[in-house]
Motif scaffolding. Structure first.
Motif, PDB file in Angstrom:
ATOM      1  N   LYS A 216      12.370   7.499   8.249  1.00  0.00           N
ATOM      2  CA  LYS A 216      13.488   8.189   7.602  1.00  0.00           C
ATOM      3  C   LYS A 216      13.521   9.640   8.046  1.00  0.00           C
ATOM      4  O   LYS A 216      12.474  10.275   8.241  1.00  0.00           O
ATOM      5  N   LEU A 217      14.722  10.166   8.189  1.00  0.00           N
ATOM      6  CA  LEU A 217      14.927  11.588   8.414  1.00  0.00           C
ATOM      7  C   LEU A 217      15.643  12.181   7.209  1.00  0.00           C
ATOM      8  O   LEU A 217      16.715  11.704   6.826  1.00  0.00           O
ATOM      9  N   VAL A 218      15.032  13.196   6.602  1.00  0.00           N
ATOM     10  CA  VAL A 218      15.693  13.993   5.564  1.00  0.00           C
ATOM     11  C   VAL A 218      16.226  15.222   6.279  1.00  0.00           C
ATOM     12  O   VAL A 218      15.449  16.014   6.828  1.00  0.00           O
ATOM     13  N   VAL A 219      17.543  15.378   6.294  1.00  0.00           N
ATOM     14  CA  VAL A 219      18.153  16.337   7.209  1.00  0.00           C
ATOM     15  C   VAL A 219      18.761  17.537   6.474  1.00  0.00           C
ATOM     16  O   VAL A 219      19.376  17.391   5.423  1.00  0.00           O
ATOM     17  N   ALA A 220      18.572  18.684   7.065  1.00  0.00           N
ATOM     18  CA  ALA A 220      19.306  19.883   6.677  1.00  0.00           C
ATOM     19  C   ALA A 220      20.469  20.002   7.641  1.00  0.00           C
ATOM     20  O   ALA A 220      20.270  20.186   8.847  1.00  0.00           O
TER      21      ALA A 220
ATOM     22  N   ASP B 223      20.611  24.375   3.630  1.00  0.00           N
ATOM     23  CA  ASP B 223      19.827  23.201   3.234  1.00  0.00           C
ATOM     24  C   ASP B 223      18.355  23.312   3.612  1.00  0.00           C
ATOM     25  O   ASP B 223      17.538  22.516   3.142  1.00  0.00           O
ATOM     26  N   VAL B 224      18.011  24.259   4.486  1.00  0.00           N
ATOM     27  CA  VAL B 224      16.665  24.278   5.057  1.00  0.00           C
ATOM     28  C   VAL B 224      15.595  24.430   3.975  1.00  0.00           C
ATOM     29  O   VAL B 224      14.603  23.699   3.955  1.00  0.00           O
ATOM     30  N   ALA B 225      15.796  25.362   3.064  1.00  0.00           N
ATOM     31  CA  ALA B 225      14.788  25.577   2.021  1.00  0.00           C
ATOM     32  C   ALA B 225      14.609  24.332   1.150  1.00  0.00           C
ATOM     33  O   ALA B 225      13.480  24.000   0.743  1.00  0.00           O
ATOM     34  N   LYS B 226      15.710  23.623   0.891  1.00  0.00           N
ATOM     35  CA  LYS B 226      15.618  22.401   0.087  1.00  0.00           C
ATOM     36  C   LYS B 226      14.789  21.342   0.805  1.00  0.00           C
ATOM     37  O   LYS B 226      13.948  20.665   0.194  1.00  0.00           O
ATOM     38  N   VAL B 227      15.030  21.177   2.094  1.00  0.00           N
ATOM     39  CA  VAL B 227      14.299  20.162   2.854  1.00  0.00           C
ATOM     40  C   VAL B 227      12.839  20.558   3.008  1.00  0.00           C
ATOM     41  O   VAL B 227      11.933  19.714   2.889  1.00  0.00           O
TER      42      VAL B 227
ATOM     43  N   ASN C 244      23.824  15.336  13.075  1.00  0.00           N
ATOM     44  CA  ASN C 244      23.967  16.785  12.923  1.00  0.00           C
ATOM     45  C   ASN C 244      22.833  17.267  12.033  1.00  0.00           C
ATOM     46  O   ASN C 244      22.731  16.866  10.863  1.00  0.00           O
ATOM     47  N   ALA C 245      21.960  18.105  12.564  1.00  0.00           N
ATOM     48  CA  ALA C 245      20.834  18.628  11.785  1.00  0.00           C
ATOM     49  C   ALA C 245      20.359  19.935  12.380  1.00  0.00           C
ATOM     50  O   ALA C 245      20.243  20.068  13.601  1.00  0.00           O
ATOM     51  N   VAL C 246      20.101  20.922  11.503  1.00  0.00           N
ATOM     52  CA  VAL C 246      19.476  22.162  11.965  1.00  0.00           C
ATOM     53  C   VAL C 246      17.966  22.061  11.866  1.00  0.00           C
ATOM     54  O   VAL C 246      17.242  22.799  12.535  1.00  0.00           O
ATOM     55  N   MET C 247      17.463  21.158  11.035  1.00  0.00           N
ATOM     56  CA  MET C 247      16.060  20.768  10.991  1.00  0.00           C
ATOM     57  C   MET C 247      15.975  19.500  10.159  1.00  0.00           C
ATOM     58  O   MET C 247      16.960  19.092   9.531  1.00  0.00           O
ATOM     59  N   ALA C 248      14.806  18.867  10.178  1.00  0.00           N
ATOM     60  CA  ALA C 248      14.664  17.617   9.439  1.00  0.00           C
ATOM     61  C   ALA C 248      13.197  17.351   9.138  1.00  0.00           C
ATOM     62  O   ALA C 248      12.304  17.904   9.793  1.00  0.00           O
ATOM     63  N   LEU C 249      12.967  16.517   8.152  1.00  0.00           N
ATOM     64  CA  LEU C 249      11.646  15.944   7.884  1.00  0.00           C
ATOM     65  C   LEU C 249      11.675  14.500   8.334  1.00  0.00           C
ATOM     66  O   LEU C 249      12.632  13.776   8.034  1.00  0.00           O
ATOM     67  N   GLU C 250      10.634  14.081   9.040  1.00  0.00           N
ATOM     68  CA  GLU C 250      10.514  12.676   9.406  1.00  0.00           C
ATOM     69  C   GLU C 250       9.434  12.037   8.544  1.00  0.00           C
ATOM     70  O   GLU C 250       8.311  12.523   8.457  1.00  0.00           O
ATOM     71  N   SER C 251       9.804  10.935   7.900  1.00  0.00           N
ATOM     72  CA  SER C 251       8.868  10.131   7.119  1.00  0.00           C
ATOM     73  C   SER C 251       8.641   8.819   7.855  1.00  0.00           C
ATOM     74  O   SER C 251       9.514   7.952   7.873  1.00  0.00           O
ATOM     75  N   SER C 252       7.462   8.660   8.443  1.00  0.00           N
ATOM     76  CA  SER C 252       7.192   7.454   9.231  1.00  0.00           C
ATOM     77  C   SER C 252       6.911   6.242   8.367  1.00  0.00           C
ATOM     78  O   SER C 252       6.957   5.103   8.851  1.00  0.00           O
ATOM     79  N   GLN C 253       6.623   6.442   7.069  1.00  0.00           N
ATOM     80  CA  GLN C 253       6.244   5.338   6.193  1.00  0.00           C
ATOM     81  C   GLN C 253       7.412   4.731   5.431  1.00  0.00           C
ATOM     82  O   GLN C 253       7.232   3.756   4.704  1.00  0.00           O
TER      83      GLN C 253
END
Length: 377
Positions: free
Chosen positions: A95-99, A104-108, A139-148
Protein backbone atom coordinates in the motif's frame (compact mmCIF):
# COMPACT_ATOMS: atom_id res chain seq x y z
CA UNK A 1 -30.05 -27.56 33.21
CA UNK A 2 -30.15 -24.79 35.75
CA UNK A 3 -27.06 -25.72 37.75
CA UNK A 4 -23.36 -25.85 36.93
CA UNK A 5 -23.25 -29.60 37.79
CA UNK A 6 -25.52 -30.39 34.82
CA UNK A 7 -23.84 -30.43 31.39
CA UNK A 8 -24.62 -27.57 29.05
CA UNK A 9 -25.87 -28.14 25.51
CA UNK A 10 -22.79 -26.26 24.32
CA UNK A 11 -19.82 -24.83 26.15
CA UNK A 12 -20.17 -21.62 24.15
CA UNK A 13 -22.74 -19.93 21.95
CA UNK A 14 -21.63 -17.15 19.61
CA UNK A 15 -24.22 -14.80 18.12
CA UNK A 16 -23.27 -13.75 14.60
CA UNK A 17 -21.49 -15.71 11.85
CA UNK A 18 -19.49 -12.88 10.37
CA UNK A 19 -15.69 -12.84 10.37
CA UNK A 20 -15.39 -11.90 14.04
CA UNK A 21 -18.06 -14.32 15.27
CA UNK A 22 -16.56 -17.19 13.29
CA UNK A 23 -13.03 -16.32 14.39
CA UNK A 24 -14.24 -16.31 17.99
CA UNK A 25 -15.96 -19.66 17.52
CA UNK A 26 -12.73 -20.99 15.99
CA UNK A 27 -10.63 -19.75 18.93
CA UNK A 28 -13.01 -21.33 21.45
CA UNK A 29 -13.16 -24.60 19.52
CA UNK A 30 -9.36 -24.69 19.40
CA UNK A 31 -9.44 -24.76 23.20
CA UNK A 32 -11.54 -27.89 23.13
CA UNK A 33 -14.92 -26.27 23.76
CA UNK A 34 -18.13 -27.29 22.03
CA UNK A 35 -19.35 -24.27 20.08
CA UNK A 36 -22.57 -23.20 18.36
CA UNK A 37 -22.55 -20.10 16.16
CA UNK A 38 -26.01 -18.67 15.51
CA UNK A 39 -26.61 -16.68 12.32
CA UNK A 40 -29.92 -15.00 11.50
CA UNK A 41 -29.20 -14.77 7.78
CA UNK A 42 -29.45 -17.43 5.08
CA UNK A 43 -25.65 -17.82 4.82
CA UNK A 44 -22.60 -16.87 6.81
CA UNK A 45 -20.91 -13.49 6.48
CA UNK A 46 -23.74 -11.55 4.88
CA UNK A 47 -23.60 -8.53 7.19
CA UNK A 48 -20.73 -6.11 7.73
CA UNK A 49 -18.23 -8.81 6.72
CA UNK A 50 -19.59 -8.99 3.16
CA UNK A 51 -19.55 -5.26 2.42
CA UNK A 52 -15.99 -4.08 2.84
CA UNK A 53 -12.79 -3.61 0.86
CA UNK A 54 -11.27 -7.01 1.74
CA UNK A 55 -8.09 -5.13 2.64
CA UNK A 56 -5.56 -6.66 5.00
CA UNK A 57 -4.49 -3.67 7.07
CA UNK A 58 -0.96 -3.44 8.42
CA UNK A 59 -1.90 -1.38 11.50
CA UNK A 60 -0.63 2.08 10.60
CA UNK A 61 -3.26 4.45 11.87
CA UNK A 62 -4.50 3.43 15.30
CA UNK A 63 -3.45 4.95 18.64
CA UNK A 64 -0.60 3.03 20.23
CA UNK A 65 -1.83 0.71 22.95
CA UNK A 66 -5.41 0.70 21.68
CA UNK A 67 -7.21 -2.55 20.95
CA UNK A 68 -7.40 -1.53 17.30
CA UNK A 69 -3.64 -1.11 17.06
CA UNK A 70 -2.81 -4.31 18.93
CA UNK A 71 -5.43 -6.51 17.30
CA UNK A 72 -4.74 -5.18 13.80
CA UNK A 73 -1.00 -5.94 13.93
CA UNK A 74 -1.44 -9.30 15.66
CA UNK A 75 -4.49 -10.20 13.58
CA UNK A 76 -2.76 -9.37 10.30
CA UNK A 77 0.17 -11.65 11.14
CA UNK A 78 -2.18 -14.46 12.17
CA UNK A 79 -4.35 -13.89 9.10
CA UNK A 80 -1.58 -14.34 6.54
CA UNK A 81 -0.57 -17.61 8.23
CA UNK A 82 -4.19 -18.82 8.31
CA UNK A 83 -4.77 -17.92 4.66
CA UNK A 84 -1.58 -19.72 3.61
CA UNK A 85 -2.42 -22.80 5.66
CA UNK A 86 -5.99 -23.03 4.38
CA UNK A 87 -5.31 -22.15 0.76
CA UNK A 88 -7.48 -19.03 0.79
CA UNK A 89 -6.76 -16.59 -2.05
CA UNK A 90 -4.81 -13.49 -1.03
CA UNK A 91 -2.06 -11.18 -2.19
CA UNK A 92 0.40 -9.06 -0.26
CA UNK A 93 0.24 -6.26 -2.82
CA UNK A 94 1.45 -3.44 -0.55
CA UNK A 95 0.00 0.00 0.00
CA UNK A 96 1.02 3.58 -0.64
CA UNK A 97 -0.28 6.31 1.68
CA UNK A 98 0.17 9.38 -0.46
CA UNK A 99 0.58 13.08 0.14
CA UNK A 100 -0.86 14.65 -2.98
CA UNK A 101 0.10 18.21 -2.02
CA UNK A 102 2.57 19.81 0.42
CA UNK A 103 -0.13 20.34 3.05
CA UNK A 104 -0.55 16.54 3.28
CA UNK A 105 3.10 15.80 4.04
CA UNK A 106 2.93 16.30 7.80
CA UNK A 107 -0.18 14.11 8.00
CA UNK A 108 1.49 11.27 6.11
CA UNK A 109 4.71 11.59 8.10
CA UNK A 110 2.66 11.37 11.31
CA UNK A 111 1.14 8.09 10.07
CA UNK A 112 4.68 6.78 9.60
CA UNK A 113 5.53 7.69 13.18
CA UNK A 114 2.34 6.02 14.40
CA UNK A 115 3.13 2.87 12.42
CA UNK A 116 6.59 2.66 13.99
CA UNK A 117 5.13 3.08 17.48
CA UNK A 118 2.65 0.30 16.71
CA UNK A 119 5.43 -2.08 15.71
CA UNK A 120 4.41 -2.30 12.06
CA UNK A 121 7.18 -3.87 10.03
CA UNK A 122 8.00 -3.28 6.38
CA UNK A 123 7.45 0.49 6.27
CA UNK A 124 9.38 2.87 3.99
CA UNK A 125 9.14 6.61 3.35
CA UNK A 126 9.33 7.50 -0.34
CA UNK A 127 9.89 10.69 -2.26
CA UNK A 128 7.36 11.64 -4.89
CA UNK A 129 9.73 10.40 -7.59
CA UNK A 130 10.19 7.05 -5.84
CA UNK A 131 6.43 6.65 -5.46
CA UNK A 132 5.86 7.45 -9.14
CA UNK A 133 8.57 4.95 -10.09
CA UNK A 134 6.43 2.27 -8.44
CA UNK A 135 3.10 3.61 -9.74
CA UNK A 136 3.69 5.89 -12.76
CA UNK A 137 0.13 7.26 -12.89
CA UNK A 138 0.21 8.41 -9.27
CA UNK A 139 0.26 12.05 -8.18
CA UNK A 140 2.33 12.25 -4.99
CA UNK A 141 4.81 14.67 -3.44
CA UNK A 142 5.80 11.90 -1.01
CA UNK A 143 4.38 8.62 0.23
CA UNK A 144 4.63 5.86 2.80
CA UNK A 145 4.96 2.32 1.50
CA UNK A 146 3.49 -0.48 3.60
CA UNK A 147 4.79 -3.81 2.32
CA UNK A 148 2.57 -5.84 4.68
CA UNK A 149 -0.78 -4.56 3.42
CA UNK A 150 -2.78 -6.79 1.13
CA UNK A 151 -6.09 -8.17 -0.11
CA UNK A 152 -7.88 -11.46 0.45
CA UNK A 153 -11.01 -13.47 -0.28
CA UNK A 154 -12.98 -12.69 2.86
CA UNK A 155 -15.75 -15.17 2.08
CA UNK A 156 -13.22 -17.94 1.46
CA UNK A 157 -11.69 -17.05 4.82
CA UNK A 158 -15.05 -17.31 6.59
CA UNK A 159 -15.78 -20.64 4.92
CA UNK A 160 -12.44 -21.91 6.21
CA UNK A 161 -13.31 -20.76 9.74
CA UNK A 162 -16.69 -22.45 9.49
CA UNK A 163 -14.96 -25.65 8.39
CA UNK A 164 -12.58 -25.52 11.33
CA UNK A 165 -15.44 -25.08 13.82
CA UNK A 166 -17.34 -27.99 12.31
CA UNK A 167 -14.21 -30.18 12.18
CA UNK A 168 -13.87 -29.58 15.92
CA UNK A 169 -17.44 -30.82 16.48
CA UNK A 170 -19.09 -27.40 16.59
CA UNK A 171 -22.08 -26.12 14.65
CA UNK A 172 -22.71 -23.03 12.54
CA UNK A 173 -26.48 -22.67 12.30
CA UNK A 174 -27.99 -20.31 9.71
CA UNK A 175 -31.48 -18.78 9.67
CA UNK A 176 -31.45 -18.94 13.45
CA UNK A 177 -31.89 -15.47 14.98
CA UNK A 178 -30.95 -14.80 18.58
CA UNK A 179 -34.17 -14.09 20.47
CA UNK A 180 -32.77 -13.54 23.95
CA UNK A 181 -30.99 -15.09 26.93
CA UNK A 182 -31.13 -15.23 30.70
CA UNK A 183 -28.63 -16.34 33.30
CA UNK A 184 -28.81 -19.75 34.94
CA UNK A 185 -28.42 -20.52 38.62
CA UNK A 186 -24.86 -21.73 39.06
CA UNK A 187 -23.57 -19.95 35.97
CA UNK A 188 -24.17 -19.93 32.25
CA UNK A 189 -27.10 -18.93 30.09
CA UNK A 190 -30.32 -20.22 28.60
CA UNK A 191 -30.47 -18.94 25.02
CA UNK A 192 -33.63 -18.60 22.95
CA UNK A 193 -33.11 -19.12 19.24
CA UNK A 194 -35.76 -18.43 16.62
CA UNK A 195 -36.24 -19.43 13.02
CA UNK A 196 -38.30 -22.18 11.43
CA UNK A 197 -37.72 -24.42 14.45
CA UNK A 198 -37.41 -22.22 17.56
CA UNK A 199 -35.45 -23.78 20.38
CA UNK A 200 -33.70 -23.14 23.65
CA UNK A 201 -30.18 -24.19 24.48
CA UNK A 202 -27.87 -23.74 27.42
CA UNK A 203 -24.24 -22.68 27.42
CA UNK A 204 -21.49 -21.74 29.84
CA UNK A 205 -20.22 -18.86 27.70
CA UNK A 206 -22.13 -16.45 25.50
CA UNK A 207 -20.53 -14.10 22.96
CA UNK A 208 -22.37 -11.31 21.14
CA UNK A 209 -20.55 -10.70 17.85
CA UNK A 210 -23.51 -9.44 15.86
CA UNK A 211 -22.06 -6.36 14.13
CA UNK A 212 -24.88 -3.94 13.44
CA UNK A 213 -27.14 -6.09 15.62
CA UNK A 214 -24.91 -6.16 18.70
CA UNK A 215 -26.78 -3.49 20.64
CA UNK A 216 -30.14 -5.10 19.89
CA UNK A 217 -28.82 -8.51 20.97
CA UNK A 218 -27.43 -7.16 24.23
CA UNK A 219 -30.80 -5.55 25.00
CA UNK A 220 -32.42 -9.01 24.71
CA UNK A 221 -30.30 -10.44 27.52
CA UNK A 222 -32.10 -10.33 30.86
CA UNK A 223 -30.21 -8.34 33.50
CA UNK A 224 -27.94 -6.67 30.92
CA UNK A 225 -27.79 -3.05 32.15
CA UNK A 226 -29.27 -0.76 29.52
CA UNK A 227 -26.91 2.05 30.41
CA UNK A 228 -23.96 -0.16 29.44
CA UNK A 229 -25.15 -0.58 25.86
CA UNK A 230 -23.44 2.06 23.69
CA UNK A 231 -25.43 3.98 21.13
CA UNK A 232 -25.16 2.62 17.59
CA UNK A 233 -24.40 4.96 14.69
CA UNK A 234 -24.81 3.77 11.10
CA UNK A 235 -21.75 4.83 9.10
CA UNK A 236 -22.55 4.25 5.44
CA UNK A 237 -19.86 4.05 2.80
CA UNK A 238 -20.36 3.56 -0.93
CA UNK A 239 -18.04 2.19 -3.60
CA UNK A 240 -17.64 2.96 -7.29
CA UNK A 241 -16.14 0.59 -9.86
CA UNK A 242 -13.81 1.63 -12.66
CA UNK A 243 -14.44 0.71 -16.29
CA UNK A 244 -11.19 -0.11 -18.01
CA UNK A 245 -7.64 -0.97 -17.06
CA UNK A 246 -6.69 -0.67 -13.37
CA UNK A 247 -4.21 2.21 -13.00
CA UNK A 248 -2.31 0.85 -9.97
CA UNK A 249 -1.15 -2.50 -8.62
CA UNK A 250 -0.84 -1.39 -5.02
CA UNK A 251 -3.49 -0.10 -2.66
CA UNK A 252 -3.56 3.71 -2.79
CA UNK A 253 -4.71 5.66 0.27
CA UNK A 254 -4.80 9.44 0.73
CA UNK A 255 -4.56 10.66 4.35
CA UNK A 256 -7.57 9.56 6.48
CA UNK A 257 -10.71 11.65 6.75
CA UNK A 258 -12.37 12.43 10.08
CA UNK A 259 -13.89 9.25 11.48
CA UNK A 260 -12.68 6.84 8.76
CA UNK A 261 -9.81 6.01 6.41
CA UNK A 262 -11.55 7.62 3.47
CA UNK A 263 -11.88 6.84 -0.23
CA UNK A 264 -9.05 4.61 -1.37
CA UNK A 265 -8.14 2.54 -4.41
CA UNK A 266 -7.82 -1.21 -4.73
CA UNK A 267 -7.53 -3.73 -7.53
CA UNK A 268 -9.37 -6.78 -6.25
CA UNK A 269 -8.27 -10.38 -6.69
CA UNK A 270 -10.24 -10.59 -9.94
CA UNK A 271 -8.52 -7.51 -11.39
CA UNK A 272 -11.43 -5.07 -10.96
CA UNK A 273 -10.47 -1.58 -9.81
CA UNK A 274 -12.71 -0.01 -7.15
CA UNK A 275 -12.75 3.17 -5.10
CA UNK A 276 -14.34 3.75 -1.68
CA UNK A 277 -15.74 3.94 0.83
CA UNK A 278 -16.75 7.45 1.73
CA UNK A 279 -18.60 8.13 4.99
CA UNK A 280 -22.13 9.42 5.53
CA UNK A 281 -24.24 8.86 8.62
CA UNK A 282 -27.67 7.38 8.02
CA UNK A 283 -30.52 6.41 10.35
CA UNK A 284 -31.25 2.93 8.99
CA UNK A 285 -29.74 0.17 6.87
CA UNK A 286 -29.77 1.39 3.29
CA UNK A 287 -27.40 -0.18 0.77
CA UNK A 288 -28.34 1.87 -2.28
CA UNK A 289 -25.65 3.81 -4.14
CA UNK A 290 -26.67 7.22 -5.46
CA UNK A 291 -25.14 7.72 -8.93
CA UNK A 292 -24.99 11.44 -8.16
CA UNK A 293 -22.08 10.71 -5.77
CA UNK A 294 -19.91 10.01 -8.81
CA UNK A 295 -18.89 13.64 -9.28
CA UNK A 296 -17.57 13.94 -5.73
CA UNK A 297 -15.73 10.64 -6.03
CA UNK A 298 -14.14 11.66 -9.31
CA UNK A 299 -12.93 14.96 -7.87
CA UNK A 300 -11.43 13.22 -4.84
CA UNK A 301 -9.79 10.45 -6.89
CA UNK A 302 -8.15 12.92 -9.28
CA UNK A 303 -6.14 14.25 -6.36
CA UNK A 304 -4.04 11.07 -6.52
CA UNK A 305 -4.94 9.89 -10.04
CA UNK A 306 -5.22 12.88 -12.36
CA UNK A 307 -5.69 10.55 -15.33
CA UNK A 308 -9.14 9.29 -14.30
CA UNK A 309 -11.19 9.41 -17.53
CA UNK A 310 -14.52 11.19 -17.55
CA UNK A 311 -17.45 8.79 -17.14
CA UNK A 312 -15.29 5.83 -16.08
CA UNK A 313 -16.93 5.33 -12.67
CA UNK A 314 -20.14 3.42 -12.04
CA UNK A 315 -22.06 2.77 -8.80
CA UNK A 316 -20.96 -0.51 -7.22
CA UNK A 317 -22.08 -1.37 -3.68
CA UNK A 318 -22.40 0.04 -0.18
CA UNK A 319 -21.56 -1.04 3.34
CA UNK A 320 -22.59 0.16 6.78
CA UNK A 321 -20.19 0.21 9.70
CA UNK A 322 -21.37 -0.19 13.31
CA UNK A 323 -19.85 3.01 14.63
CA UNK A 324 -19.84 4.11 18.26
CA UNK A 325 -19.30 7.76 17.38
CA UNK A 326 -21.40 10.28 15.51
CA UNK A 327 -20.41 13.05 13.10
CA UNK A 328 -17.50 15.14 14.34
CA UNK A 329 -16.91 12.96 17.41
CA UNK A 330 -13.54 11.30 18.10
CA UNK A 331 -13.29 7.72 16.90
CA UNK A 332 -13.39 5.32 19.88
CA UNK A 333 -11.72 1.96 20.30
CA UNK A 334 -13.24 -1.48 19.87
CA UNK A 335 -15.29 -2.56 22.87
CA UNK A 336 -14.99 -6.09 24.21
CA UNK A 337 -17.28 -5.80 27.21
CA UNK A 338 -16.99 -8.52 29.83
CA UNK A 339 -18.33 -8.95 33.32
CA UNK A 340 -16.34 -5.93 34.53
CA UNK A 341 -18.57 -3.80 32.28
CA UNK A 342 -21.99 -5.44 32.56
CA UNK A 343 -21.78 -7.72 35.60
CA UNK A 344 -22.66 -10.99 33.85
CA UNK A 345 -19.84 -13.57 34.14
CA UNK A 346 -19.33 -15.71 31.07
CA UNK A 347 -20.68 -13.09 28.66
CA UNK A 348 -18.66 -11.06 26.17
CA UNK A 349 -20.42 -8.36 24.13
CA UNK A 350 -18.49 -6.88 21.20
CA UNK A 351 -19.46 -3.37 20.13
CA UNK A 352 -18.14 -1.06 17.42
CA UNK A 353 -16.22 -3.76 15.53
CA UNK A 354 -15.70 -1.82 12.32
CA UNK A 355 -12.45 -1.36 10.40
CA UNK A 356 -9.94 -2.91 11.05
CA UNK A 357 -12.22 -5.62 12.44
CA UNK A 358 -11.83 -7.97 9.46
CA UNK A 359 -8.02 -7.90 9.64
CA UNK A 360 -8.21 -8.10 13.44
CA UNK A 361 -10.71 -10.96 13.60
CA UNK A 362 -8.37 -13.78 14.60
CA UNK A 363 -6.78 -11.63 17.30
CA UNK A 364 -10.19 -10.54 18.58
CA UNK A 365 -11.29 -14.17 18.74
CA UNK A 366 -8.18 -15.10 20.71
CA UNK A 367 -8.71 -12.21 23.11
CA UNK A 368 -12.32 -13.22 23.74
CA UNK A 369 -11.35 -16.85 24.30
CA UNK A 370 -8.53 -15.83 26.64
CA UNK A 371 -10.82 -13.68 28.74
CA UNK A 372 -13.60 -16.23 28.95
CA UNK A 373 -11.61 -19.44 29.26
CA UNK A 374 -8.04 -18.53 30.08
CA UNK A 375 -9.07 -16.27 32.90
CA UNK A 376 -11.88 -18.46 34.19
CA UNK A 377 -14.81 -16.52 32.65
Amino acid sequence: MAGSTIPYDFDAVVVGAGAVGLATGFALAQRGLSVAVLEKGPTIGQGVSSRNSEVIHAGLYYPTGSLKARFCVEGRRRLYTFLDTHGVAHIKCGKLVVATEPDDVAKVEAIGVQAAENGVEGMSELTGAQARALEPELNAVMALESSQSGLFDSHGYMLALEGEIEDDGGAVVIETPFEGAKTLTGGGFRVRAGGAEPTELTCRYLVIAAGLGAQDAAAKIEAYPADRIPKLHYGKGVYFALAGRPPFNRLIYPPPIVGALGVHYRKDLGGQARFGPDLAYVDHEDYSVDPAREAGFASYIRRFWPGLPDGALSPDYAGIRPKLHGPGEPQPDFRLDGADQHGLPGLMALFGIESPGLTSSLAIGEAVADRLVGEGG
